[in-house]
Design a protein around this motif. Structure first.
Motif, mmCIF file in Angstrom:
data_model
loop_
_atom_site.group_PDB
_atom_site.id
_atom_site.type_symbol
_atom_site.label_atom_id
_atom_site.label_comp_id
_atom_site.label_asym_id
_atom_site.label_seq_id
_atom_site.Cartn_x
_atom_site.Cartn_y
_atom_site.Cartn_z
ATOM 1 N N ILE A 130 26.486 5.317 -25.434
ATOM 2 C CA ILE A 130 27.791 5.585 -26.033
ATOM 3 C C ILE A 130 27.896 4.810 -27.333
ATOM 4 N N THR A 131 27.920 5.520 -28.456
ATOM 5 C CA THR A 131 27.939 4.862 -29.756
ATOM 6 C C THR A 131 29.378 4.762 -30.253
ATOM 7 N N ALA A 132 29.521 4.246 -31.465
ATOM 8 C CA ALA A 132 30.861 3.986 -31.970
ATOM 9 C C ALA A 132 31.385 5.127 -32.828
ATOM 10 N N SER A 133 31.018 6.376 -32.511
ATOM 11 C CA SER A 133 31.541 7.491 -33.296
ATOM 12 C C SER A 133 32.425 8.369 -32.416
ATOM 13 N N GLY A 134 33.104 9.317 -33.057
ATOM 14 C CA GLY A 134 34.015 10.173 -32.325
ATOM 15 C C GLY A 134 33.344 10.986 -31.234
ATOM 16 N N SER A 135 32.044 11.290 -31.441
ATOM 17 C CA SER A 135 31.355 12.113 -30.455
ATOM 18 C C SER A 135 31.150 11.372 -29.138
ATOM 19 N N ALA A 136 31.421 10.054 -29.125
ATOM 20 C CA ALA A 136 31.268 9.285 -27.891
ATOM 21 C C ALA A 136 32.154 9.842 -26.778
ATOM 22 N N PHE A 137 33.297 10.443 -27.173
ATOM 23 C CA PHE A 137 34.195 10.983 -26.161
ATOM 24 C C PHE A 137 33.551 12.146 -25.415
ATOM 25 N N GLN A 144 30.917 11.778 -17.026
ATOM 26 C CA GLN A 144 31.842 11.941 -15.906
ATOM 27 C C GLN A 144 31.459 13.115 -15.021
ATOM 28 N N THR A 145 30.857 14.165 -15.629
ATOM 29 C CA THR A 145 30.492 15.335 -14.842
ATOM 30 C C THR A 145 29.210 15.102 -14.065
ATOM 31 N N GLY A 146 28.659 13.896 -14.136
ATOM 32 C CA GLY A 146 27.525 13.567 -13.288
ATOM 33 C C GLY A 146 26.177 13.688 -13.962
ATOM 34 N N PHE B 95 33.969 1.928 -18.821
ATOM 35 C CA PHE B 95 34.666 2.930 -18.030
ATOM 36 C C PHE B 95 33.798 4.134 -17.683
ATOM 37 N N PHE B 96 32.851 4.489 -18.560
ATOM 38 C CA PHE B 96 32.208 5.786 -18.392
ATOM 39 C C PHE B 96 30.734 5.744 -18.023
ATOM 40 N N LEU B 97 30.089 4.576 -18.030
ATOM 41 C CA LEU B 97 28.692 4.563 -17.628
ATOM 42 C C LEU B 97 28.603 4.899 -16.142
ATOM 43 N N PRO B 98 27.591 5.655 -15.749
ATOM 44 C CA PRO B 98 27.454 6.000 -14.330
ATOM 45 C C PRO B 98 26.774 4.871 -13.552
ATOM 46 N N GLY B 99 26.900 4.883 -12.252
ATOM 47 C CA GLY B 99 26.056 4.045 -11.405
ATOM 48 C C GLY B 99 26.640 2.731 -10.948
ATOM 49 N N GLY B 100 27.951 2.463 -11.209
ATOM 50 C CA GLY B 100 28.518 1.209 -10.738
ATOM 51 C C GLY B 100 28.849 1.268 -9.250
ATOM 52 N N THR B 102 30.462 -1.826 -7.348
ATOM 53 C CA THR B 102 31.625 -2.629 -7.012
ATOM 54 C C THR B 102 32.823 -2.208 -7.848
ATOM 55 N N GLU B 103 33.735 -1.465 -7.231
ATOM 56 C CA GLU B 103 34.856 -0.958 -7.998
ATOM 57 C C GLU B 103 35.913 -2.037 -8.200
ATOM 58 N N LEU B 104 36.356 -2.174 -9.452
ATOM 59 C CA LEU B 104 37.370 -3.177 -9.736
ATOM 60 C C LEU B 104 38.746 -2.548 -9.894
ATOM 61 N N PHE B 105 38.737 -1.321 -10.392
ATOM 62 C CA PHE B 105 39.994 -0.745 -10.848
ATOM 63 C C PHE B 105 39.811 0.751 -10.957
ATOM 64 N N ARG B 106 40.816 1.512 -10.550
ATOM 65 C CA ARG B 106 40.680 2.960 -10.651
ATOM 66 C C ARG B 106 42.024 3.574 -10.990
ATOM 67 N N PHE B 107 42.019 4.457 -12.017
ATOM 68 C CA PHE B 107 43.232 5.156 -12.379
ATOM 69 C C PHE B 107 42.835 6.545 -12.844
ATOM 70 N N ALA B 108 43.219 7.565 -12.085
ATOM 71 C CA ALA B 108 42.835 8.953 -12.366
ATOM 72 C C ALA B 108 41.316 9.034 -12.545
ATOM 73 N N PHE B 109 40.847 9.474 -13.742
ATOM 74 C CA PHE B 109 39.399 9.602 -13.934
ATOM 75 C C PHE B 109 38.782 8.308 -14.457
ATOM 76 N N LEU B 110 39.601 7.286 -14.738
ATOM 77 C CA LEU B 110 39.063 6.020 -15.237
ATOM 78 C C LEU B 110 38.618 5.164 -14.060
ATOM 79 N N ARG B 111 37.379 4.688 -14.146
ATOM 80 C CA ARG B 111 36.850 3.904 -13.055
ATOM 81 C C ARG B 111 36.083 2.722 -13.623
ATOM 82 N N LEU B 112 36.537 1.525 -13.284
ATOM 83 C CA LEU B 112 35.911 0.322 -13.818
ATOM 84 C C LEU B 112 35.162 -0.377 -12.692
ATOM 85 N N THR B 113 33.861 -0.606 -12.893
ATOM 86 C CA THR B 113 33.105 -1.345 -11.888
ATOM 87 C C THR B 113 32.514 -2.581 -12.535
#
Lengths: 227, 269
Positions: A130-137, A144-146, B95-100, B102-113
């Protein structure tokens, strides 16, 4: 090595700084106009086309190194990507793919492929995906989709790069067509960019049509990956 | 435009972060500082120990900015160029890296481990080391001094020309772009309208800028050719830069440290 010496004549050495400055200046105009593109490698593609692949490689790398050294150090790690852009532009031009509108579209697509392939390892290993540009979103959404990190970064870049790089190549081609033949002839490879006979508006429209089809294709591929 | 631009473009118009001060760091040979920069980056990325990056910033980079008497400029550059980028990367990765696990915090799709939090911090701090090491280098090293020193050590003089003259041309080009934008706006060009209008504004802005600067290329080529640019004879230098014993010792020490880190990395993994 003789061709290398021929590619780096004095006009090449003087063109490179100007090309880098063109990269920077157009990049900033694009930001000012709030267009959703980068267009920050027009000068690089220009040098690659008219001075050969090695000159393009050097221009791209120096462009990011200087950009990083003088304005924003965050640009520095991406210098191999910029180099690949110039290299691919040069190779395509050598293969005769810089002579008409639709061929330039193909060149732009190949440049985008090169940029995606060379940019993904940097994005993954240096920035953890995840870089520091807009495409990171987009990347974050794909994660998130796995998807795993590498394929998420790859598909993000596949979505963004072709449009940007095809526009870049088309603009570089338009600039070259606007220059006088006498001027272009002083560079090492003027034969790479001489437009074929029978250029007309229809070809331009075909080129634009191809771009739209490619964009739709990219969108389709992404939807498939997500679905 | 004339190439020998000493009079036309004084130093301060040149694009660089360099701050002129008297300090030990400024007096070091440019190559030594360049070695230090790359050594810091390599150690941050290669070290097997989690806290290395944070330690490098606290113990090496930040104190060195005081040694170089550029602490205020360093802090400002880090805040302006680095904090937003690394902060963004840290938050997004946490928030978005996969594979965590130990969950610390969760709100809707946001998941912090705690695993992704640790990973995000590591990446952000490494990038911080990488960029801030370069900022420190650029604040204390004049681009011309660096190029002179590297040319003396065998860098092709054409490359040095490209880098130094790019640093001069970019500010000229930027002011030219500002002039063109103002001129086209005064003629009624819409640069803030709808998307299509803004796309259409691209051509009248980019065209004059690019063609104008490309025309100068030929003049420049003739001017520097006349000054023996392509002459194969060895060139002399206007300024001599000192390269002391201390410089050499520091450089070899840094190389040794990098090798040590590499060894530790191989040993522990």
């Amino acid at each position: 090595m003789n061709w290398l010496k021929k590619d780096f004549n004095i006009m090449t050495w003087v063109l490179i700084p100007v090309a880098i400055a063109i990269n920077v200046a157009i990049g900033q105009i694009v930001v000012l106009l709030r267009l959703p593109l980068y267009l920050d490698s027009i000068g690089t593609v220009l040098v690659g086309a008219v001075c050969g692949p090695m000159a393009g490689l050097l221009t791209g790398m120096l462009s990011n190194i200087i950009w990083g050294l003088a304005i924003d150090p965050n640009a520095l790690p991406w210098f191999p990507v910029a180099g690949v852009i110039g290299l691919v532009a040069g190779l395509c031009a050598n293969a005769g793919l810089f002579k008409s509108w639709w061929k330039v579209v193909v060149t732009g697509f190949l440049i985008a492929l090169g940029a995606v392939v060379s940019g993904t390892p940097i994005s993954v290993y240096l920035y953890g995906g995840i870089t520091a540009s807009g495409s990171a979103f987009i990347t974050a959404f794909l994660l998130q989709t796995g998807q795993d990190i590498v394929s998420a970064v790859l598909s993000t870049n596949f979505l963004i790069e072709p449009i940007d790089k095809i526009s870049t190549a088309l603009l570089a081609f338009a600039i070259l067509q606007g220059l006088s033949q006498r001027f272009v002839a002083r560079f090492p490879r003027p034969e790479n960019v001489t437009a074929e006979k029978g250029q007309n508006r229809t070809q331009l429209f075909i080129a634009v049509g191809v771009v739209i089809v490619l964009v739709l294709l990219a969108a389709f591929v992404v939807v498939r990956i997500l679905g | 435009m004339v190439v020998s631009s000493g009079k036309m473009h004084p130093m301060h118009e040149r694009l660089s972060l360099y701050i002129h001060r008297e300090s030990v760091l400024h007096r070091l040979n440019p190559l030594t500082k360049l070695t230090l920069t790359f050594a810091l980056i390599l150690i941050a990325y290669l070290s097997p120990w989690y806290w290395t990056g944070s330690m490098l910033i606290a113990v090496v980079i930040a104190p060195l900015s005081f040694v170089g008497r550029v602490q205020r400029e360093y802090a400002w550059a880090a805040l302006r160029l680095l904090a937003p980028a690394t902060g963004f990367i840290f938050v997004m990765q946490s928030f978005f890296l996969p594979g965590g696990q130990t969950e610390l915090f969760r709100f809707a799709f946001l998941r912090l481990t705690s695993e992704t939090l640790a990973q995000g911090y590591l990446t952000a701090i490494r990038i911080f080391v990488m960029v801030s090491a370069f900022i420190l280098f650029l604040l204390t090293t004049h681009p011309s001094a660096l190029m002179t020193d590297l040319t003396r050590r065998g860098l092709p003089s054409q490359l040095a020309y490209v880098i130094v003259s790019t640093l001069q041309i970019i500010p000229q080009m930027e002011s030219k772009a500002q002039t063109i934008i103002a001129a086209q706006r005064s003629r009624g060009l819409d640069t803030e309208g709808t998307f299509l209008k803004r796309v259409r504004a691209l051509v009248p802005l980019v065209g004059p800028l690019v063609f104008g600067s490309l025309v100068e290329v030929e003049e420049r080529a003739i001017a520097i050719e006349a000054r023996g640019f392509t002459s194969p004879r060895p060139k002399t230098f206007l300024h001599e830069l000192p390269d002391t014993r201390t410089d050499k010792i520091i450089r070899w020490g840094l190389v040794f440290l990098v090798l040590l880190t590499l060894g530790a990395n191989a040993w522990l993994s």
